[in-house]
Design a protein around this motif. Structure first.
Motif, PDB file in Angstrom:
ATOM      1  N   LEU A 285       0.844  -1.196   0.000  1.00 46.28           N
ATOM      2  CA  LEU A 285       0.000   0.000   0.000  1.00 46.28           C
ATOM      3  C   LEU A 285       0.879   1.246   0.000  1.00 46.28           C
ATOM      4  CD1 LEU A 285      -2.398  -1.167   2.852  1.00 46.28           C
ATOM      5  CD2 LEU A 285      -2.838  -1.296   0.400  1.00 46.28           C
ATOM      6  N   PRO A 286       0.339   2.368  -0.479  1.00 38.71           N
ATOM      7  CA  PRO A 286       1.103   3.615  -0.366  1.00 38.71           C
ATOM      8  C   PRO A 286       1.281   3.969   1.108  1.00 38.71           C
ATOM      9  CG  PRO A 286      -1.143   4.059  -1.069  1.00 38.71           C
ATOM     10  CD  PRO A 286      -0.977   2.567  -1.074  1.00 38.71           C
ATOM     11  N   ARG A 287       2.417   4.547   1.450  1.00 35.37           N
ATOM     12  CA  ARG A 287       2.665   4.916   2.853  1.00 35.37           C
ATOM     13  C   ARG A 287       1.767   6.054   3.321  1.00 35.37           C
ATOM     14  NH1 ARG A 287       5.949   2.948   6.390  1.00 35.37           N
ATOM     15  NH2 ARG A 287       7.195   1.837   4.874  1.00 35.37           N
ATOM     16  N   THR A 288       1.337   6.897   2.381  1.00 35.52           N
ATOM     17  CA  THR A 288       0.416   7.991   2.720  1.00 35.52           C
ATOM     18  C   THR A 288      -0.745   7.978   1.730  1.00 35.52           C
ATOM     19  OG1 THR A 288       1.668   9.556   1.376  1.00 35.52           O
ATOM     20  CG2 THR A 288       2.196   9.472   3.726  1.00 35.52           C
ATOM     21  N   ASP A 289      -1.886   8.515   2.179  1.00 36.29           N
ATOM     22  CA  ASP A 289      -3.044   8.597   1.293  1.00 36.29           C
ATOM     23  C   ASP A 289      -2.964   9.872   0.451  1.00 36.29           C
ATOM     24  OD1 ASP A 289      -3.904  10.741   2.902  1.00 36.29           O
ATOM     25  OD2 ASP A 289      -5.417   9.559   3.937  1.00 36.29           O
ATOM     26  N   ALA A 290      -3.982  10.112  -0.355  1.00 37.39           N
ATOM     27  CA  ALA A 290      -3.973  11.265  -1.268  1.00 37.39           C
ATOM     28  C   ALA A 290      -3.853  12.592  -0.526  1.00 37.39           C
ATOM     29  CB  ALA A 290      -5.236  11.251  -2.126  1.00 37.39           C
ATOM     30  N   ALA A 291      -4.322  12.626   0.724  1.00 36.54           N
ATOM     31  CA  ALA A 291      -4.260  13.856   1.513  1.00 36.54           C
ATOM     32  C   ALA A 291      -2.950  13.984   2.286  1.00 36.54           C
ATOM     33  CB  ALA A 291      -5.444  13.919   2.479  1.00 36.54           C
TER      34      ALA A 291
ATOM     35  N   ASN B 278      -1.925  11.824   4.613  1.00 32.97           N
ATOM     36  CA  ASN B 278      -2.022  11.187   5.925  1.00 32.97           C
ATOM     37  C   ASN B 278      -1.380   9.800   5.885  1.00 32.97           C
ATOM     38  OD1 ASN B 278      -3.717  13.303   7.020  1.00 32.97           O
ATOM     39  ND2 ASN B 278      -5.340  12.455   5.751  1.00 32.97           N
ATOM     40  N   ASP B 279      -0.774   9.395   7.005  1.00 29.84           N
ATOM     41  CA  ASP B 279      -0.190   8.059   7.083  1.00 29.84           C
ATOM     42  C   ASP B 279      -1.261   7.005   6.842  1.00 29.84           C
ATOM     43  OD1 ASP B 279       2.387   8.939   7.645  1.00 29.84           O
ATOM     44  OD2 ASP B 279       2.031   8.960   9.810  1.00 29.84           O
ATOM     45  N   THR B 280      -0.897   5.946   6.130  1.00 31.22           N
ATOM     46  CA  THR B 280      -1.837   4.875   5.825  1.00 31.22           C
ATOM     47  C   THR B 280      -2.176   4.125   7.107  1.00 31.22           C
ATOM     48  OG1 THR B 280      -1.036   4.668   3.577  1.00 31.22           O
ATOM     49  CG2 THR B 280      -2.137   2.749   4.501  1.00 31.22           C
ATOM     50  N   ASN B 281      -3.476   4.080   7.393  1.00 26.02           N
ATOM     51  CA  ASN B 281      -3.940   3.437   8.617  1.00 26.02           C
ATOM     52  C   ASN B 281      -4.921   2.312   8.284  1.00 26.02           C
ATOM     53  OD1 ASN B 281      -6.360   4.749   8.002  1.00 26.02           O
ATOM     54  ND2 ASN B 281      -6.044   6.376   9.496  1.00 26.02           N
ATOM     55  N   VAL B 282      -5.493   1.697   9.313  1.00 24.92           N
ATOM     56  CA  VAL B 282      -6.398   0.571   9.105  1.00 24.92           C
ATOM     57  C   VAL B 282      -7.674   1.023   8.398  1.00 24.92           C
ATOM     58  CG1 VAL B 282      -7.722  -1.252  10.252  1.00 24.92           C
ATOM     59  CG2 VAL B 282      -5.406  -0.738  11.011  1.00 24.92           C
ATOM     60  N   THR B 283      -8.136   2.234   8.632  1.00 28.08           N
ATOM     61  CA  THR B 283      -9.309   2.735   7.898  1.00 28.08           C
ATOM     62  C   THR B 283      -9.015   2.756   6.405  1.00 28.08           C
ATOM     63  OG1 THR B 283     -10.068   4.044   9.782  1.00 28.08           O
ATOM     64  CG2 THR B 283     -10.877   4.706   7.622  1.00 28.08           C
TER      65      THR B 283
ATOM     66  N   GLU C 169      -7.953   1.203  16.870  1.00 26.78           N
ATOM     67  CA  GLU C 169      -8.879   0.816  15.812  1.00 26.78           C
ATOM     68  C   GLU C 169      -8.412   1.330  14.454  1.00 26.78           C
ATOM     69  OE1 GLU C 169     -12.882   1.737  17.076  1.00 26.78           O
ATOM     70  OE2 GLU C 169     -12.761   0.327  18.728  1.00 26.78           O
ATOM     71  N   GLY C 170      -9.281   2.011  13.716  1.00 29.68           N
ATOM     72  CA  GLY C 170      -8.958   2.457  12.365  1.00 29.68           C
ATOM     73  C   GLY C 170      -7.837   3.468  12.288  1.00 29.68           C
ATOM     74  N   ASP C 171      -7.514   4.118  13.396  1.00 35.15           N
ATOM     75  CA  ASP C 171      -6.454   5.128  13.400  1.00 35.15           C
ATOM     76  C   ASP C 171      -5.051   4.528  13.465  1.00 35.15           C
ATOM     77  OD1 ASP C 171      -8.322   7.192  13.291  1.00 35.15           O
ATOM     78  OD2 ASP C 171      -8.439   7.362  15.471  1.00 35.15           O
ATOM     79  N   TYR C 172      -4.955   3.228  13.705  1.00 34.67           N
ATOM     80  CA  TYR C 172      -3.642   2.597  13.804  1.00 34.67           C
ATOM     81  C   TYR C 172      -2.898   2.760  12.483  1.00 34.67           C
ATOM     82  CZ  TYR C 172       0.007  -0.921  14.103  1.00 34.67           C
ATOM     83  OH  TYR C 172       1.219  -1.564  14.082  1.00 34.67           O
ATOM     84  N   VAL C 173      -1.696   3.341  12.547  1.00 37.97           N
ATOM     85  CA  VAL C 173      -0.871   3.553  11.353  1.00 37.97           C
ATOM     86  C   VAL C 173      -0.135   2.251  11.036  1.00 37.97           C
ATOM     87  CG1 VAL C 173       1.072   4.833  10.381  1.00 37.97           C
ATOM     88  CG2 VAL C 173      -0.623   6.018  11.799  1.00 37.97           C
ATOM     89  N   LEU C 174      -0.337   1.765   9.821  1.00 38.24           N
ATOM     90  CA  LEU C 174       0.260   0.503   9.398  1.00 38.24           C
ATOM     91  C   LEU C 174       1.769   0.623   9.238  1.00 38.24           C
ATOM     92  CD1 LEU C 174      -2.440  -0.481   6.784  1.00 38.24           C
ATOM     93  CD2 LEU C 174      -2.042  -1.572   9.009  1.00 38.24           C
ATOM     94  N   GLN C 175       2.473  -0.422   9.676  1.00 38.62           N
ATOM     95  CA  GLN C 175       3.923  -0.512   9.589  1.00 38.62           C
ATOM     96  C   GLN C 175       4.291  -1.714   8.724  1.00 38.62           C
ATOM     97  OE1 GLN C 175       5.750   1.925  11.226  1.00 38.62           O
ATOM     98  NE2 GLN C 175       3.741   2.733  11.738  1.00 38.62           N
ATOM     99  N   ASP C 176       5.462  -1.670   8.102  1.00 41.33           N
ATOM    100  CA  ASP C 176       5.925  -2.806   7.312  1.00 41.33           C
ATOM    101  C   ASP C 176       5.889  -4.076   8.158  1.00 41.33           C
ATOM    102  OD1 ASP C 176       6.533  -1.814   4.709  1.00 41.33           O
ATOM    103  OD2 ASP C 176       8.281  -0.809   5.540  1.00 41.33           O
TER     104      ASP C 176
END
Length: 107
Positions: free
Chosen positions: A32-38, A40-45, A87-94
């Motif tokens: 997944l991309p490390r950040t979204d279009a805005a 923000n760090d890629t999270n579970v949401t 929950e959904g705010d958890y930032v995904l790590q490798d």
């Protein structure tokens, strides 16, 4: 490994895998991309939305509810309840492992 991506392992169980496109694989390795279009760090949401758009084939209402999973789906992050991780705010790590298990069963 690219600095602009994050690699996560995602597993589906308890029937959630049946909502995916055949052959209904239970385990997926996602990049997944490390950040979204805005920015923000890629999270579970973000991951849940990615699954909705790219992996679910049918009856997405049995998996997603708004921008989260529906009640009755247990989410584990690295073998711990996602409620303990934000929950959904958890930032995904490798290397993270995210598991979705349906706790709802017919009878």
């Amino acid at each position: 490994m690219s600095a602009d991506t994050v690699k996560v392992n995602v597993e589906f169980g308890g029937g959630t895998e049946l909502l995916l496109a055949p052959p209904h694989e239970k385990k997926h390795k996602l990049t997944l991309p490390r950040t979204d279009a805005a920015g923000n760090d890629t999270n579970v949401t973000f991951l849940i939305e990615y699954i909705r758009k790219n992996l679910l084939q049918e009856r997405e209402e049995l998996f997603v509810d708004g921008d989260s999973v529906r009640p009755g789906i247990l989410v584990l992050i690295n073998n711990g309840d996602w409620e303990l991780e934000g929950e959904g705010d958890y930032v995904l790590q490798d290397g993270d492992e995210v598991v979705f298990i349906s706790t709802l069963h017919g009878g």
